[in-house]
Design an enzyme around this catalytic site. Structure first.
Site, mmCIF file in Angstrom:
data_model
loop_
_atom_site.group_PDB
_atom_site.id
_atom_site.type_symbol
_atom_site.label_atom_id
_atom_site.label_comp_id
_atom_site.label_asym_id
_atom_site.label_seq_id
_atom_site.Cartn_x
_atom_site.Cartn_y
_atom_site.Cartn_z
ATOM 1 N N SER A 1 -4.752 2.698 4.311
ATOM 2 C CA SER A 1 -4.909 2.050 3.009
ATOM 3 C C SER A 1 -4.948 0.524 3.180
ATOM 4 O O SER A 1 -5.761 -0.168 2.555
ATOM 5 C CB SER A 1 -3.754 2.458 2.089
ATOM 6 O OG SER A 1 -3.919 1.892 0.816
ATOM 7 N N LYS B 1 0.800 -1.230 0.000
ATOM 8 C CA LYS B 1 0.000 0.000 0.000
ATOM 9 C C LYS B 1 0.834 1.282 0.000
ATOM 10 O O LYS B 1 0.401 2.328 0.495
ATOM 11 C CB LYS B 1 -0.996 0.027 1.184
ATOM 12 C CG LYS B 1 -1.820 -1.220 1.384
ATOM 13 C CD LYS B 1 -2.190 -1.975 0.153
ATOM 14 C CE LYS B 1 -3.303 -1.366 -0.656
ATOM 15 N NZ LYS B 1 -3.566 -2.219 -1.878
ATOM 16 N N HIS C 1 7.021 -7.301 -2.364
ATOM 17 C CA HIS C 1 6.854 -6.640 -1.071
ATOM 18 C C HIS C 1 7.801 -7.268 -0.040
ATOM 19 O O HIS C 1 7.661 -7.014 1.168
ATOM 20 C CB HIS C 1 5.422 -6.819 -0.533
ATOM 21 C CG HIS C 1 4.357 -6.108 -1.310
ATOM 22 N ND1 HIS C 1 4.468 -4.810 -1.728
ATOM 23 C CD2 HIS C 1 3.126 -6.517 -1.709
ATOM 24 C CE1 HIS C 1 3.346 -4.453 -2.359
ATOM 25 N NE2 HIS C 1 2.529 -5.477 -2.363
#
Ligand code: PPS
Length: 302
Positions: free
Chosen positions: A143, A49, A113
Site C-alpha cells: 500500500s 497505510k 502517524h
C-alpha cells in the site's frame, strides 16, 4: 513527466529525532511538540497505510450518531486533522494540522502517524484516549509503495524490490521509519495507557465486532440500526465513491489518483499479487528476526 504541477517530487526526506520524515513536517515540528491536547481529544494513531482513514470515518460516524449527511460536511482530512501535517502553502491551501486543530471544536478526533516516543507529551498529561490500528507489514509495504507513487511528497520509491529493501532497512528513505518499532512501541504501552489496539485484519473479518469494541472503549451506546449504518457508510465500496472520504479533493499536484487511487484495493493479502517467492522468504526471515520476543502477532491474510 509524472511530476507535473508546481510541486515536483521530493528528492529526499528530512529527519525528526532520528526518524525519517518529510522536510516540511520537520520544519513544523516546534508547534507540534508544544501542542496542547484537550482531555476529551481522541487520538487515532497508526503507521501509514494501516487503515487510518477507515478508522477515522468510523469514529466520525460514531461521534455523529451515524448521521451520514453530517459526515459529508467536509473532507476527512479536515474532519480528522492530521497533527504533524504541514505542507508548503504553494502546494495546497491546507492549514497545518496544529492550526486546524486549534479551530476545531471539542470533542476532537486527531490523526497521527508519530511513533510513540515522539507523541507530544500533552496527550499523556491530559490522559487522552488513543486508538491504535496496526496492519500486517506485507500489505502495508505494498500500500505504501503505491502511495509513494501517487503522493508527491515522497521521494521516488524505485522498483518494488528496492522499496522492499527500503522498508526492511527502515533507513533514510522510509517516512516514519521502522514499521517494527512503530507497532511494537505502541503495543508495549497498551497496558498502562488508555489505549485500544486494533488490527486492520480483524476489522476486515468482523467489522461489527470491532465497532462494538470501539463503542465500549468510548463508553458510548448507539441504536442497533446506527451500527448497521456506520458499517455500510464505512465499507470500502462506499468510502471509495465518497469525495469526503476518498481524498479526491486534494490538489492533483499533491496526490495524483490517476497513478493510484488513495482507496486502492482495501483487502488483506494483496501482497500475494506482488511478492515473488524469494521476496516473501526474505521478508519472512526479516520479520521473524524483528518480531522476536514479542507477543504481538499479525495475520498476513484473512
Ligand atoms: S494514510 O495515508 O496513512 O492515512 O493511509 P491509511 O488510511 O492508513 O491507509 C490506506 C489503506 O487503507 C485502505 N482503506 C480501506 N480498507 C478497507 N475498508 C475501508 N473502508 C478502507 N478505507 C481505506 C486503503 O484502500 C489503503 O489500502 P490499500 O491496500 O492500498 O488499498
Amino acid at each position: 513527466p509524472q511530476d507535473s504541477g508546481r510541486y515536483g517530487r521530493q528528492e529526499e526526506l528530512g529527519s525528526l529525532h532520528g526518524i525519517p520524515l518529510y522536510k516540511c513536517f520537520v520544519e513544523g515540528w516546534p508547534q507540534v511538540e508544544d501542542f496542547q491536547a484537550r482531555p476529551d481529544d481522541l487520538l487515532i494513531a497508526t503507521y501509514p497505510k494501516s487503515g487510518t482513514t477507515w478508522l477515522s470515518e468510523i469514529l466520525d460516524m460514531i461521534y455523529h450518531d451515524g448521521d451520514v449527511e453530517k459526515c459529508r460536511r467536509d473532507a476527512i482530512f479536515n474532519r480528522v486533522p492530521f497533527l504533524e501535517m504541514k505542507v508548503p502553502e504553494m502546494l495546497t491551501p491546507c492549514p497545518a494540522g496544529v492550526e486546524l486543530l486549534e479551530k476545531t471544536p471539542s470533542p476532537r478526533l486527531v490523526k497521527t502517524h508519530l511513533p510513540i516516543q515522539l507523541l507530544p507529551t500533552s496527550f499523556w498529561d491530559k490522559n487522552c484516549k488513543v486508538i491504535y490500528m496496526a496492519r500486517n507489514p506485507k500489505d502495508v509495504v505494498i500500500s505504501y509503495y503505491y502511495f509513494y507513487q501517487m503522493a508527491k511528497i515522497h521521494p521516488d520509491p524505485g522498483t518494488l524490490n528496492e522499496f522492499l529493501e527500503t522498508f526492511m532497512a527502515a533507513g533514510v528513505g522510509l517516512a516514519y521509519g521502522s514499521w517494527y518499532e512503530h507497532v511494537r512501541g505502541w503495543w508495549e504501552k497498551k497496558q498502562e495507557k488508555q489505549l485500544l489496539y486494533l488490527f486492520y485484519e480483524d476489522m476486515k473479518k468482523d467489522p461489527q465486532q470491532e465497532v462494538q469494541k470501539i463503542l465500549r472503549f468510548l463508553g458510548k451506546e448507539v441504536a442497533e440500526g446506527t451500527v448497521a449504518r456506520i458499517l455500510h457508510h464505512t465499507s470500502f465500496q462506499e468510502m471509495r465513491k465518497n469525495p469526503a472520504a476518498n481524498y479526491e479533493t486534494m490538489p492533483t499536484a499533491f496526490m495524483d489518483h490517476s497513478l493510484s487511487p488513495f482507496l486502492r484495493k482495501g483487502i488483506s493479502g494483496d501482497w500475494k499479487n506482488h511478492f515473488t517467492v524469494a521476496q516473501n522468504e526474505r521478508f519472512d526471515r526479516h520479520y521473524r528476526e524483528h518480531m522476536e520476543g514479542s507477543d504481538l502477532h499479525f495475520q498476513m491474510e484473512v
